[in-house]
Every structure is written in C-alpha cells, then in structure tokens.
Scaffold this active site. Structure first.
Site, PDB file in Angstrom:
ATOM      1  N   ALA A 198       0.833  -1.200   0.000  1.00 36.32           N
ATOM      2  CA  ALA A 198       0.000   0.000   0.000  1.00 36.32           C
ATOM      3  C   ALA A 198       0.876   1.261   0.000  1.00 36.32           C
ATOM      4  CB  ALA A 198      -0.932  -0.004   1.217  1.00 36.32           C
ATOM      5  N   SER A 201       1.295   2.219  -5.680  1.00 32.50           N
ATOM      6  CA  SER A 201       1.938   2.782  -6.874  1.00 32.50           C
ATOM      7  C   SER A 201       3.015   1.857  -7.421  1.00 32.50           C
ATOM      8  CB  SER A 201       2.545   4.153  -6.546  1.00 32.50           C
ATOM      9  OG  SER A 201       1.551   5.050  -6.119  1.00 32.50           O
ATOM     10  N   LYS A 202       3.820   1.277  -6.538  1.00 33.78           N
ATOM     11  CA  LYS A 202       4.870   0.358  -6.996  1.00 33.78           C
ATOM     12  C   LYS A 202       4.263  -0.941  -7.520  1.00 33.78           C
ATOM     13  CE  LYS A 202       8.334   2.107  -3.721  1.00 33.78           C
ATOM     14  NZ  LYS A 202       7.395   2.925  -2.910  1.00 33.78           N
ATOM     15  N   ASP A 228      -0.412  -6.166   2.324  1.00 26.42           N
ATOM     16  CA  ASP A 228      -0.265  -5.103   3.310  1.00 26.42           C
ATOM     17  C   ASP A 228      -0.925  -5.538   4.603  1.00 26.42           C
ATOM     18  OD1 ASP A 228       0.799  -2.101   3.119  1.00 26.42           O
ATOM     19  OD2 ASP A 228      -0.825  -2.170   4.592  1.00 26.42           O
ATOM     20  N   ASP A 287       9.770  -2.997   0.368  1.00 24.35           N
ATOM     21  CA  ASP A 287       9.760  -1.570   0.679  1.00 24.35           C
ATOM     22  C   ASP A 287       9.148  -1.417   2.071  1.00 24.35           C
ATOM     23  OD1 ASP A 287      10.173   1.199  -0.119  1.00 24.35           O
ATOM     24  OD2 ASP A 287       7.993   1.357  -0.175  1.00 24.35           O
ATOM     25  N   CYS A 340      12.027   4.900   2.501  1.00 25.99           N
ATOM     26  CA  CYS A 340      11.996   6.334   2.222  1.00 25.99           C
ATOM     27  C   CYS A 340      12.583   7.075   3.424  1.00 25.99           C
ATOM     28  CB  CYS A 340      10.588   6.813   1.900  1.00 25.99           C
ATOM     29  SG  CYS A 340       9.342   6.378   3.120  1.00 25.99           S
TER      30      CYS A 340
END
Length: 832
Positions: A198, A201-202, A228, A287, A340
């Site tokens: 979630a 986009s990826k 997720d 991620d 990130c």
C-alpha cells in the site's frame, strides 16, 4: 447514558487528535489579542491565522551532520532542498491503450505551454520527463501539488492529471518511489511479491512490467501478490490497482514478517500436478515501513515529530521483514530492499545484518551501471547510533550505559557485547538507574557531558561488507525526495539459525553466537516466519479441524469488497471487518460442519474465494456472446459468493493465479485474500436486464481481454455515431447517422453488446478485426435505444482520445475537422 457519554468523550478525543497538525496560536495568546478588541469582555477565542509548518529541527541537523550522508560543503544545499515543497511527479501507464497519445500530448502541448509559466513571481521549468526513466514514461512538474491546485493558469493541466489518474492512464507518484521496481529486473513470467504494497503505486508499476510485452489476446505467465498488514490500506491498494484491469494480481492482508509460504506436504498430492509445492517468488519488493524522513518535502509535519527513536524503533521489524522476503525468494531470484528514510540504522544497518546472517547465500548486487542518468550516492560503511541524547559507537557502549533498546545489528560490525554482571553491579551502586539512564545525569545523558559520554565515541566501527553497492538518493541531486535502495541476489538456500530460547528468537541477533546449518532436504527454514500449524497436519481431517478452530465468517456477497464505488473501499469498514459470531460453537460442532466451513472460507469478515463452475450459466454466456470453446474458462472464473443464484460478479484469473489459489486451498487457506483477478461479468439487475437472454453483461474492466473472442453481440459504428454514443449516453435507433450500423444494431439480441469504432477497415468483416489500438465500449441494447454502460469520466476520456485521433489522422470522418463545439451543434441537429 453511560454509553452515550463515553461515545461523546471518545469523539472529542479523536477530534482533538485529528487537529494536532493545525497550526494556530495558543488559547492564552488568542485571548490576549482578542481582549483589547472586545469591549464587552466576551472573548471569541478564534485562531488568528494559519501558520506554515516549521521546516527545521536542531536534533535532525545534529544527527545527520554527524552521520555524514552528505559532505559538509553540501549541507546548506541539502537542507535548502529539504525545506522546499516537493515537485509533482507522475508516470504514464505503459500498458494503456492511449499511452503514446498521452506522451505526445505532454511533449507537444503541455511541455511547451507551461515552459515559461510563472508561479509566485518566479519562473519555472514547467514539466519535463525524468531522464532516468525508460521511454519518457515518467514526468516531473516543477509545480508543487499546492500550486497545481491553487494556480488558475495551471487549472487545465491539473484537471488533465486528475482525470487520467482516475482512469488509470497516469499514476501520480513521487519520483524516487518509482526507482525500486526498476532494479528488480522483472520479466513477463516472474512471480512477484510486494510485501508492503500500500498505497499501490509500486504494485501498479510491477504489473505494467509483466504486461508490457503481452499480446492483446493473451495474459502473461507471471503474477503479482500485493500484501499489506493494514485493512484500510489494503482497500486503498485495491482501489489503486483496480485501474490496471489485470487478471494477474492477488491482494492479501498479512503481517509481512509472517507472510505464509503455503508449503504443500509431499504426501498429500503430487506437486507436479499442481505446478508448485511451495509459494516462492522470482522477485520480491521489500519496501519496508520506516521513519519516513525522506518524505519531509511532501510531509513537512515530520520536521516537528522527528526523533532518533523513530528509526531505532523500526529497525528490528525491518530486519524481520527483509529476512522473511529472502526466505520466500527462489534461489537465483532478486530482492530489492528499500526505505523512504535517510537513516543508516534503517538502511545500511539492516542490509549488513542480512549479509551477516545469510553468509554466502546472498550477495549485494552492484547496480551502479544501471540507470546511468539517475544520480545516487554509495552506501555508508561507517555510522553511529544515537539513543535519546547520547551517541553510541558500539554495542559495548550500549551495554555499558544500559541502553537495552539498542541491538547489535544496528552497528557496522554487528558484534554483540553482553556483560550482564557489570550492568547489575552498576545498577546496584546507582551508577546506572533501572530505566537505563546514568545516575549522574538528569533525563538521560547530554551531548558533551564528561560523565556520560563514551570515551571512544569519536572512533566508530567500519563495516567490512561491500555496503558501497547500496544507493542513497538525496534531494539536491535531482530535485527529488530521499530514498535508500539495496539489491540482493539469492545464490543458495539460506542458513538456519537454531535459537537457544523463545526469548532470543523474538529479537534480531547476530550470527556470531549461532551456528548456521541447512535443513536435510535443502529447503531453507526461517525462524522469523509464522508457525503454520495447518501445514504440520498429516491428513485432510486434521487440516479441517484446525481450520474449524479459526471460526466461521459471515458469508456476505462480494458487494462490499470489490464494489466499483471507490468511496466504499476507502472507508475500510466493509471488506475485512472482524465480527464475533453470536454463538460460540464447540470444536466438535465445528468439525461436524466441515462442508459449511469449506463453503464460507477460513478468515473472519473476508468473503471466500470460490471457483465458479455453474455450467448452465457459463454455457449461456458463451452462446450469447459467441465466445469459442478455445477461450480458457476452465478453473479461471472466481466468485466471492458460494451461492450461485446470488452471484453478482464473476472474476477472471490467469493460469498463474489459478495455481496459487489451488495451492492455497490444499495448504489450508493460508493466504488471506482480499481481492483477486479481473472483474469480467456482472449481473444486470434492472427490470429490462432480467428479460435479456443473458443476465450477465461484460464489465468494462474485462472487455479488453474478452473483446478479441466476442463473435456475437458486436457491431462497428462510424466515428460520428460512436461520438454521439459517448456524448449523449443513450440514443434512439432512428437517430443513428449510419444506416448500416442502425441495421446491425437491430439484429442484435436484447441485452449487453459491444460497439467498436470503425476506422475504415473493421466494418468489412463480421465480427470485426480488433488489435491493441481498437477502441470499443460496452453498451446495452434496449427495445428502442442503445445506452452506454461505462462511467461518465470513462466516456469523457474516450471522447477526448477519439477527437485527438480524428484530428491527427488523415481522412478524418469529421467534416473539415470542426471544433468540438461545432460538431456538437451538428450532432444535436441530427439527433434532435
């Protein structure tokens, strides 16, 4: 009264928490300011004005200056960019039917018109393609999201972005967020796991990659499982990926560190008959959740919240997720670990511990030659750990000063130093308090205090691992956000670490104290994985009995989970809300009701995944639309309702997804599936719909896949008639301009039909010839009119693309290429 009172207090609390980021003056300051202007003494206590977020934090500056992620001479530029709003970025869906048209529109229209657009008195670059993204399919705007919303001169461009994003032709995504999937080296036949997917986009990007070379009549042999842990974020993920219209996607809801492998016991079925014995992946995108300080430019409230504890607190979870991802990766596969965050505790520390644990089984890949136009920095080989206000150079110092939350894997060497007797003695003498702080300091050790500072803090550990192969993207290099990426290649099965106690297995540890070994059958075992009791069962009865212990969910239709209304999906109340049964049955009662359990599924609040096998309905669909027997329907249709008479939607899945579903059934339904497949057929519930020979219509999502195989209920319309259908949504038969199209529509049966745009050659064959460029729309043929069956925004998008093509192609059917307003007037004359 008591219940209502508690409800009111809860609502007030939630309202107060929700307003935490609203910047206003304090109540006392407001009263002082308003008091002088209020002669009657009644203070209104209104906030004076909105104030922007304070984009600075002295602790942040001190921490990252010490870590040295940028050179000292770059610091001012680095921090200046961090304080600027993040430019808007978006990606063109490379699988979209109109991807080249949209790219041309950006290059020839918006790029030029916005080149010299001024914003807030400053000249801007407008928009430009990201130089490192393949084929100019990713773009960045120099305007922030706020500017796009507020500037009138940018209104048309903003509306273009919103419409194309909602359709699925564009995905608005931060530029650096697009990078990790590009290093996965995805092929069409790969099984891919997106562990923390979630908002999606990826995942959308990964789906594009497996679909990019597929033909219009076929599906790729690969698939994507997007997972997720959060239910509401799963709803957002479903909403995002639904725009892709793919049959090669499964959305699941699990803790990433406990994602099940659906291991199939060899004594139960021949794995060759199924195609797989365990759910392993060719590619894994990891991620992980992080502190998020790389997103400061788009989330300025992080400036105020930032602390070193944010990174320290998620380090162990990140390591567990990464190790689980490697356990689920096939030998020879590739995993990308990314965050990130700029913090080495979340980045290099995690990667180095992975390499220490895995030994020669995993290597850190050097991808410095890939995407050469992407500016990136090599990973750090040396860093420090900070706990509250204290710098810690090694785990020895952490033990010395009682910092129990600091684990060995946070340090470059990963060396553990445990001397509990020394700590107990210092606690006894008062040198170290029970809370872990030095007894000589107040509220923790302060930087520079001689009594609390470790003596060798200036001498930090240096890793011997090739961490320079990692990459860190920083904002001032290419005007982006910040990101960290590491590419890992699995060479052989992972070693297994036998922990001494359950307590040790709960936290990451260094492999200095554990001896690795492989399982006898060569399959790696991961201690971070969930203990799957169902997989230990030796027969069908034990599997069903254990599944019965999980309880029986309410059997609801798939209306709540996969409704086309996005607002329902984003509420997060319908799809997976856990409900407690009114009556708690005993184990014996549940075991005796095996059939009901199998029908309703395993997971509370999640509709079951059921293969649709009603031959009467399926044969009726094939006959009505003229779908040949060669089209693969066997075990490819899924519903979320076991009652065939009340099925509202039928979903289509690819061969790879079918294999996963079958494996999941045989392994005891370990996967908690919240969304699966491509919606292909929908039941028409209107009064006129029930009188049709076939009550199931083709959905707009499934039409592109099914279109090449439809031989009945299909007609070619002239550009003028096709345009009229999109403009007016419903047209009476006598009002069609083309006589041939009117006659063809009259021969069709009552119900769903497909109208194809005739570009000059389709009308010569019946059924028409279609390819990737064919434009078609689903309609409903009534007794006296033809009505389009897509949303208003889909109609608007098709209409705009149709006009663009008509104006650019030679021999356009629109007289003299009249403007749309004039054509509409002519159309109204014809129809009226």
């Amino acid at each position: 009264m008591g219940g209502r009172g508690r409800s009111r207090r809860t609502q007030r609390k939630h309202f107060r928490d929700g307003r935490e980021n609203v910047w206003k003056n304090s109540k006392s300051d407001t009263q002082e300011e308003n008091g002088s202007n209020n002669s009657n003494g009644n203070n209104t206590n209104k906030p004076t004005h909105w104030q922007p977020f304070a984009v600075e934090n002295s602790f942040f500056d001190e921490y990252y200056k010490e870590q040295g992620i940028v050179r000292p001479e770059e610091w001012d530029s680095f921090i200046e960019y961090l304080r600027r709003p993040l430019p808007a970025a978006f990606r063109i869906n490379s699988c979209s039917q109109f991807c080249t048209d949209i790219r041309s529109q950006l290059e020839d229209e918006f790029m030029k018109s916005l080149q010299a657009e001024g914003t807030d008195g400053n000249e801007a670059e407008g928009i430009k393609p990201l130089p490192w993204y393949p084929d100019n399919f990713a773009w960045q705007s120099s305007f922030s999201r706020m500017q796009l919303r507020k500037n009138k001169n940018l209104e048309r461009f903003h509306e273009f972005l919103k419409q194309e994003n909602e359709i699925g032709n564009l995905t608005r995504q931060e530029a650096v967020s697009m990078v990790p999937p590009l290093f996965l080296d995805v092929h069409q036949d790969h099984f891919i796991l997106d562990m923390c997917a979630a908002p999606g986009s990826k995942t959308f990007q990964l789906l594009e990659m497996i679909h990019r070379t597929s033909e219009v009549e076929s599906l790729p042999s690969g698939m994507v499982i997007a997972n997720d842990v959060d239910v509401q974020r799963c709803n957002l993920l479903i909403h995002q990926t639904k725009r892709m219209c793919t049959a090669n996607l499964v959305v699941t809801n699990h803790e990433a560190q406990h994602f099940p492998s659906c291991h199939l016991r060899k004594n139960r079925v021949n794995p060759s008959e199924l195609g797989m014995a365990e759910l392993l992946f060719d590619r894994v995108l990891c991620d992980v959740p992080c502190s998020g300080d790389g997103t400061l430019r788009k989330a300025p409230d992080i400036w105020r919240k930032w602390s070193v504890g944010m990174a320290n607190g998620v380090h162990c979870l990140q390591l567990q997720i990464a190790m689980r991802g490697l356990a689920l990766l096939k030998t020879g596969g590739r995993m990308v670990y990314s965050t990130c965050s700029m913090n080495p505790v979340e980045n290099e520390a995690v990667v180095s511990e992975i390499l220490r644990r895995c030994g020669d089984s995993v290597e850190l890949v050097d991808v410095s030659t890939e995407l050469p136009q992407l500016i990136r920095r090599p990973g750090l080989k040396s860093w420090k750990v900070r706990d509250k206000s204290m710098w810690i150079a090694s785990h020895k110092d952490a033990c010395k000063y009682g910092r129990t939350g600091i684990v060995p894997s946070m340090f470059p060497s990963g060396q553990a130093h445990i001397d509990t007797s020394d700590i107990d003695q210092k606690i006894t003498t008062g040198e170290i308090c029970d809370d872990g702080n030095s007894g000589n300091s107040n509220n923790g050790l302060q930087n520079g205090d001689d009594e609390g500072e470790p003596t060798d803090v200036s001498v930090t550990e240096v890793s011997s691992l090739p961490l320079e192969r990692c990459m860190r993207i920083v904002p001032h290099d290419q005007n982006t956000g910040s990101f960290f990426i590491a590419v890992l290649h699995k060479i052989s099965p992972l070693p297994v670490f036998q922990t001494k106690s359950s307590k040790n297995s709960q936290q990451p540890h260094s492999d200095n104290d554990e001896k690795p070994k492989l399982l006898d059958d060569g399959v790696e075992k991961d201690n971070n994985a969930m203990d799957l009791d169902v997989l230990d069962a030796t027969n069908e009865e034990s599997i069903e009995a254990k599944a019965a212990d999980a309880g029986v969910p309410d059997n609801e239709s798939d209306e709540a989970l996969l409704d086309s209304n996005p607002s329902k999906k984003l509420k997060g109340t319908e799809p997976e809300q856990v409900r407690t049964p009114n009556k708690v049955n005993t184990r014996a009662e549940k075991a005796n009701d095996k059939r009901k359990l199998q029908i309703q599924g395993k997971w509370f609040g999640v509709d079951p995944v059921v293969f649709f096998k009603d031959d009467a309905i399926l044969n009726g669909i094939k006959e009505f639309y003229g779908i040949p027997e060669s089209f693969p329907f066997s075990n490819r249709l899924i519903t979320r309702n076991s009652d065939t008479n009340h099925v509202k939607r039928i979903y289509y899945i690819s061969e790879s997804v079918k294999n996963v579903v079958e494996l999941n059934f045989l392994a005891g339904e370990q996967l908690k599936i919240t969304s699966i497949g491509l919606k292909m057929f929908e039941r028409q519930t209107s009064k006129e719909g029930t009188s049709s020979p076939c009550v199931f219509r083709i959905s707009s999502e499934g039409l592109p896949l099914l279109l090449p195989h439809v031989t009945k209920q299909i007609a070619c319309a002239s550009p003028v008639d096709f345009k009229h259908i999109l403009q007016y949504k419903s047209i009476k038969f006598p009002d069609f301009v083309d006589d041939g199209f009117r006659e063809k529509i009259a021969t069709l049966s009552l119900g769903c039909c497909v109208v194809v745009l005739n570009r000059g050659n389709e009308g010569s064959s019946d059924p028409p010839t279609v390819d990737k460029s064919t434009i078609a729309v689903g309609c409903w043929k009534g007794r006296s009119s033809l009505s389009v069956m897509v949303t208003a925004i889909d109609c608007q998008e098709l209409l705009e693309r149709l006009l663009v093509r008509m104006e650019t192609e030679k021999g356009s059917c629109l007289p003299e290429n009249k403007p749309d307003s004039e054509v509409k007037e002519d159309s109204e004359t014809i129809i009226g």
